[in-house]
Design a protein around this motif. Structure first.
Motif, PDB file in Angstrom:
ATOM      1  N   PRO A  86      -6.442   5.397   1.411  1.00 49.15           N
ATOM      2  CA  PRO A  86      -6.272   4.628   0.378  1.00 49.15           C
ATOM      3  C   PRO A  86      -5.490   5.186  -0.810  1.00 49.15           C
ATOM      4  CG  PRO A  86      -8.097   4.117   1.584  1.00 49.15           C
ATOM      5  CD  PRO A  86      -7.984   5.534   1.903  1.00 49.15           C
ATOM      6  N   GLU A  87      -4.736   4.359  -1.510  1.00 49.26           N
ATOM      7  CA  GLU A  87      -3.999   5.121  -2.823  1.00 49.26           C
ATOM      8  C   GLU A  87      -3.712   4.010  -3.875  1.00 49.26           C
ATOM      9  OE1 GLU A  87      -0.278   6.535  -1.162  1.00 49.26           O
ATOM     10  OE2 GLU A  87      -1.164   8.404  -0.535  1.00 49.26           O
ATOM     11  N   GLY A  88      -3.499   4.448  -4.888  1.00 50.02           N
ATOM     12  CA  GLY A  88      -3.366   3.498  -5.900  1.00 50.02           C
ATOM     13  C   GLY A  88      -4.509   2.962  -6.671  1.00 50.02           C
ATOM     14  N   ALA A  89      -4.473   2.474  -7.807  1.00 50.43           N
ATOM     15  CA  ALA A  89      -5.628   1.875  -8.511  1.00 50.43           C
ATOM     16  C   ALA A  89      -6.349   0.765  -7.553  1.00 50.43           C
ATOM     17  CB  ALA A  89      -5.053   1.243  -9.754  1.00 50.43           C
ATOM     18  N   SER A  90      -5.610   0.252  -6.947  1.00 51.52           N
ATOM     19  CA  SER A  90      -6.176  -0.792  -5.898  1.00 51.52           C
ATOM     20  C   SER A  90      -6.910  -0.273  -4.733  1.00 51.52           C
ATOM     21  CB  SER A  90      -5.076  -1.729  -5.397  1.00 51.52           C
ATOM     22  OG  SER A  90      -4.363  -1.194  -4.602  1.00 51.52           O
ATOM     23  N   ASN A  91      -6.750   1.124  -4.545  1.00 56.36           N
ATOM     24  CA  ASN A  91      -7.411   1.789  -3.267  1.00 56.36           C
ATOM     25  C   ASN A  91      -7.333   0.670  -2.126  1.00 56.36           C
ATOM     26  OD1 ASN A  91      -9.165   3.985  -2.372  1.00 56.36           O
ATOM     27  ND2 ASN A  91     -10.941   2.673  -2.296  1.00 56.36           N
ATOM     28  N   TRP A  92      -6.014   0.566  -1.608  1.00 63.06           N
ATOM     29  CA  TRP A  92      -5.772   0.001  -0.384  1.00 63.06           C
ATOM     30  C   TRP A  92      -4.917   0.678   0.437  1.00 63.06           C
ATOM     31  CZ3 TRP A  92      -8.301  -3.845   1.397  1.00 63.06           C
ATOM     32  CH2 TRP A  92      -8.974  -4.872   0.850  1.00 63.06           C
ATOM     33  N   ILE A  93      -4.713   0.446   1.635  1.00 57.90           N
ATOM     34  CA  ILE A  93      -3.624   1.103   2.364  1.00 57.90           C
ATOM     35  C   ILE A  93      -2.583   0.084   2.566  1.00 57.90           C
ATOM     36  CG2 ILE A  93      -3.058   1.991   4.581  1.00 57.90           C
ATOM     37  CD1 ILE A  93      -5.697   3.163   4.713  1.00 57.90           C
ATOM     38  N   ARG A  94      -1.560  -0.085   2.279  1.00 59.58           N
ATOM     39  CA  ARG A  94      -0.504  -1.010   2.143  1.00 59.58           C
ATOM     40  C   ARG A  94       0.307  -1.004   3.490  1.00 59.58           C
ATOM     41  NH1 ARG A  94      -1.982  -4.786  -1.639  1.00 59.58           N
ATOM     42  NH2 ARG A  94      -2.418  -3.952  -3.522  1.00 59.58           N
ATOM     43  N   VAL A  95       0.908  -2.101   3.599  1.00 57.70           N
ATOM     44  CA  VAL A  95       1.768  -2.257   4.910  1.00 57.70           C
ATOM     45  C   VAL A  95       2.979  -1.064   4.741  1.00 57.70           C
ATOM     46  CG1 VAL A  95       3.432  -3.887   3.914  1.00 57.70           C
ATOM     47  CG2 VAL A  95       2.857  -3.942   6.273  1.00 57.70           C
ATOM     48  N   SER A  96       3.312  -0.683   3.953  1.00 52.58           N
ATOM     49  CA  SER A  96       4.395   0.199   3.662  1.00 52.58           C
ATOM     50  C   SER A  96       4.036   1.522   4.402  1.00 52.58           C
ATOM     51  CB  SER A  96       4.834   0.552   2.349  1.00 52.58           C
ATOM     52  OG  SER A  96       3.963   0.985   1.516  1.00 52.58           O
TER      53      SER A  96
ATOM     54  N   GLN B 243     -17.645   1.189   6.623  1.00 50.22           N
ATOM     55  CA  GLN B 243     -18.033  -0.272   6.779  1.00 50.22           C
ATOM     56  C   GLN B 243     -17.357  -0.894   7.918  1.00 50.22           C
ATOM     57  OE1 GLN B 243     -18.267  -2.128   2.539  1.00 50.22           O
ATOM     58  NE2 GLN B 243     -17.146  -0.359   2.014  1.00 50.22           N
ATOM     59  N   LEU B 244     -17.844  -0.631   8.922  1.00 52.16           N
ATOM     60  CA  LEU B 244     -17.470  -1.101  10.369  1.00 52.16           C
ATOM     61  C   LEU B 244     -17.046  -2.654  10.497  1.00 52.16           C
ATOM     62  CD1 LEU B 244     -16.513  -0.381  13.253  1.00 52.16           C
ATOM     63  CD2 LEU B 244     -18.764  -0.859  14.041  1.00 52.16           C
ATOM     64  N   SER B 245     -18.078  -3.553   9.733  1.00 51.27           N
ATOM     65  CA  SER B 245     -17.955  -5.017   9.688  1.00 51.27           C
ATOM     66  C   SER B 245     -16.670  -5.388   8.958  1.00 51.27           C
ATOM     67  CB  SER B 245     -19.296  -5.607   8.969  1.00 51.27           C
ATOM     68  OG  SER B 245     -19.127  -5.176   7.847  1.00 51.27           O
ATOM     69  N   LEU B 246     -15.961  -4.467   8.137  1.00 48.03           N
ATOM     70  CA  LEU B 246     -14.795  -4.932   7.483  1.00 48.03           C
ATOM     71  C   LEU B 246     -13.376  -4.749   8.233  1.00 48.03           C
ATOM     72  CD1 LEU B 246     -15.624  -4.009   3.795  1.00 48.03           C
ATOM     73  CD2 LEU B 246     -15.885  -6.037   4.806  1.00 48.03           C
ATOM     74  N   VAL B 247     -13.788  -4.050   9.238  1.00 49.48           N
ATOM     75  CA  VAL B 247     -12.461  -3.746  10.280  1.00 49.48           C
ATOM     76  C   VAL B 247     -12.268  -4.892  11.218  1.00 49.48           C
ATOM     77  CG1 VAL B 247     -11.567  -2.136  11.991  1.00 49.48           C
ATOM     78  CG2 VAL B 247     -12.872  -1.153   9.947  1.00 49.48           C
ATOM     79  N   PRO B 248     -11.296  -5.613  11.298  1.00 51.61           N
ATOM     80  CA  PRO B 248     -10.974  -6.581  12.260  1.00 51.61           C
ATOM     81  C   PRO B 248     -11.424  -6.477  13.595  1.00 51.61           C
ATOM     82  CG  PRO B 248      -9.229  -6.435  10.662  1.00 51.61           C
ATOM     83  CD  PRO B 248      -9.867  -5.333  10.679  1.00 51.61           C
ATOM     84  N   THR B 249     -11.975  -7.132  14.092  1.00 50.79           N
ATOM     85  CA  THR B 249     -12.501  -7.299  15.724  1.00 50.79           C
ATOM     86  C   THR B 249     -11.259  -7.078  16.517  1.00 50.79           C
ATOM     87  OG1 THR B 249     -14.167  -8.667  15.222  1.00 50.79           O
ATOM     88  CG2 THR B 249     -13.532  -8.303  17.554  1.00 50.79           C
ATOM     89  N   THR B 250     -10.069  -7.327  16.164  1.00 50.94           N
ATOM     90  CA  THR B 250      -8.897  -7.070  17.024  1.00 50.94           C
ATOM     91  C   THR B 250      -8.522  -5.512  16.796  1.00 50.94           C
ATOM     92  OG1 THR B 250      -7.684  -7.619  15.268  1.00 50.94           O
ATOM     93  CG2 THR B 250      -7.791  -9.349  16.691  1.00 50.94           C
TER      94      THR B 250
ATOM     95  N   GLU C  18      -7.898   7.292   7.331  1.00 49.58           N
ATOM     96  CA  GLU C  18      -9.277   7.227   6.765  1.00 49.58           C
ATOM     97  C   GLU C  18      -9.443   5.918   5.950  1.00 49.58           C
ATOM     98  OE1 GLU C  18     -10.638  10.966   5.183  1.00 49.58           O
ATOM     99  OE2 GLU C  18      -8.974  11.948   5.913  1.00 49.58           O
ATOM    100  N   ASN C  19     -10.859   5.780   5.915  1.00 50.10           N
ATOM    101  CA  ASN C  19     -11.212   4.339   5.210  1.00 50.10           C
ATOM    102  C   ASN C  19     -10.686   3.073   5.913  1.00 50.10           C
ATOM    103  OD1 ASN C  19     -13.300   5.926   3.651  1.00 50.10           O
ATOM    104  ND2 ASN C  19     -11.402   6.374   2.334  1.00 50.10           N
ATOM    105  N   ALA C  20     -10.481   2.965   7.075  1.00 49.35           N
ATOM    106  CA  ALA C  20      -9.588   1.942   7.711  1.00 49.35           C
ATOM    107  C   ALA C  20     -10.053   0.751   7.119  1.00 49.35           C
ATOM    108  CB  ALA C  20      -9.802   1.960   9.283  1.00 49.35           C
TER     109      ALA C  20
END
Length: 320
Positions: free
Chosen positions: A93-103, A168-175, A136-138
């Motif tokens: 994850p990167e940036g202030a939002s700490n997200w992994i973006r689609v890019s 946090q496994l519960s936050l990773v989509p079941t798919t 990492e941190n999927a």
């Protein structure tokens, strides 16, 4: 290939405390006839997710693997040890939002960075036997990026392998989970008796942090003493406690020469783990993990630490 090779995957696994179930799974997965192309390691912070992920990645890329995994001597292994493997792509994850973006998964527009998982997998491996993507941190993958990743997990190229980690496994989509072998890394051993100290339990509960704990033992012991003293925190002492926790982070930064924000996040990780081991209220652990997220997101450290200790004090019944 001998299992006694210094740099073999087996020797690296042996250095990790506990994780026996995860080790057994990894040894099966790195076998040349294994059909597995994606593994998701999940467990609390410090339980060895990144360490075991790197071991598996190297074994998958090794040009001369054996029963002990990576040989540790081929060009691919040497490049991986130097941390410049051209066939290994790590995403965090990167940036202030700490997200992994689609890019990071695929190019969404012409202004996106050229390297993404999609671009990385377009070409054959150059040095290694396979190409490996470590995410990492999927759980921090943004929702539109999850959809793009799902398509790649469904139909990866023959040479493509994926390793994901999450606390946090519960936050990773079941798919996503359904297309991976999910392996828990939480320490499940019972080597210590009921009377073991918090320090002993802290050391053995985080196999992936053993080297750091040993190298910075005085700082970590100070953190454990701080945690043990919290139940007796006097009313009105919350801000002094926050200052002490920040001071521990400053000590870590000074001794490791790491950036202050990294050190603050590191100390908060250890603090959350010690609270869990002390059977603190779940709300205190959650508040600490949220503080960790905010620190990574570049929030004001003073405000974050003060708010955290005030919230924990409420949970302890020491403040109103």
């Amino acid at each position: 290939m001998s299992s006694t090779l210094i740099n073999s995957s087996d020797s690296k696994l042996a250095e990790l405390t506990g994780l026996e179930m995860a080790k057994r799974v990894v040894r099966k997965v790195w076998a040349s006839d294994s059909p597995v192309h994606a593994v998701l390691f999940h467990g609390a912070s410090g339980t060895g997710k990144t360490s075991i992920s790197n071991i598996l990645a190297q074994a998958w890329m090794c040009r001369e693997p054996g029963e002990s995994g990576a040989c540790g001597k081929c060009r691919s292994c040497e490049a991986f040890e130097r941390e410049n493997s051209i066939d290994f792509f790590r995403i965090v994850p990167e940036g202030a939002s700490n997200w992994i973006r689609v890019s990071a998964i695929r190019r969404a527009s012409i202004v996106d960075p050229p390297m993404s998982v999609q671009e990385f997998l377009r070409t054959l491996p150059i040095v290694g036997a396979r190409k490996v993507i470590l995410i990492e941190n999927a759980d921090r993958i943004y929702h539109d990026a999850f959809n793009s990743l799902l398509k790649m997990l469904e139909e990866p190229p023959a040479y493509g392998r994926f390793v994901l980690t999450t606390s946090q496994l519960s936050l990773v989509p079941t798919t996503i989970r359904s297309r991976c072998i999910c392996v828990q890394t939480d320490f499940m051993g019972d080597e210590l008796g009921e009377g073991a100290s918090l320090w002993d339990r802290f050391c053995i509960a985080a196999p992936g942090e053993v080297a750091d704990i040993r190298a910075q033992e005085p700082t970590y012991r100070r953190l454990i003493e701080f945690t043990e003293a919290l139940p007796n925190l006097p009313l009105g002492a919350e801000l002094r406690a926050a200052e002490e926790l920040r001071s521990i982070a400053e000590e870590y930064a000074a001794k490791t020469d790491q950036p202050m924000r990294f050190s603050q996040a590191k100390v908060l990780e250890g603090f959350a783990r010690s609270l869990q081991l002390m059977d603190a209220a779940p709300e205190s652990v959650i508040a600490t993990l949220e503080a960790h997220r905010r620190i990574i997101g570049n929030a004001n450290a003073g405000i974050v630490f003060d708010a955290l200790l005030l919230e924990i004090a409420v949970g302890l019944g020491r403040s109103s």
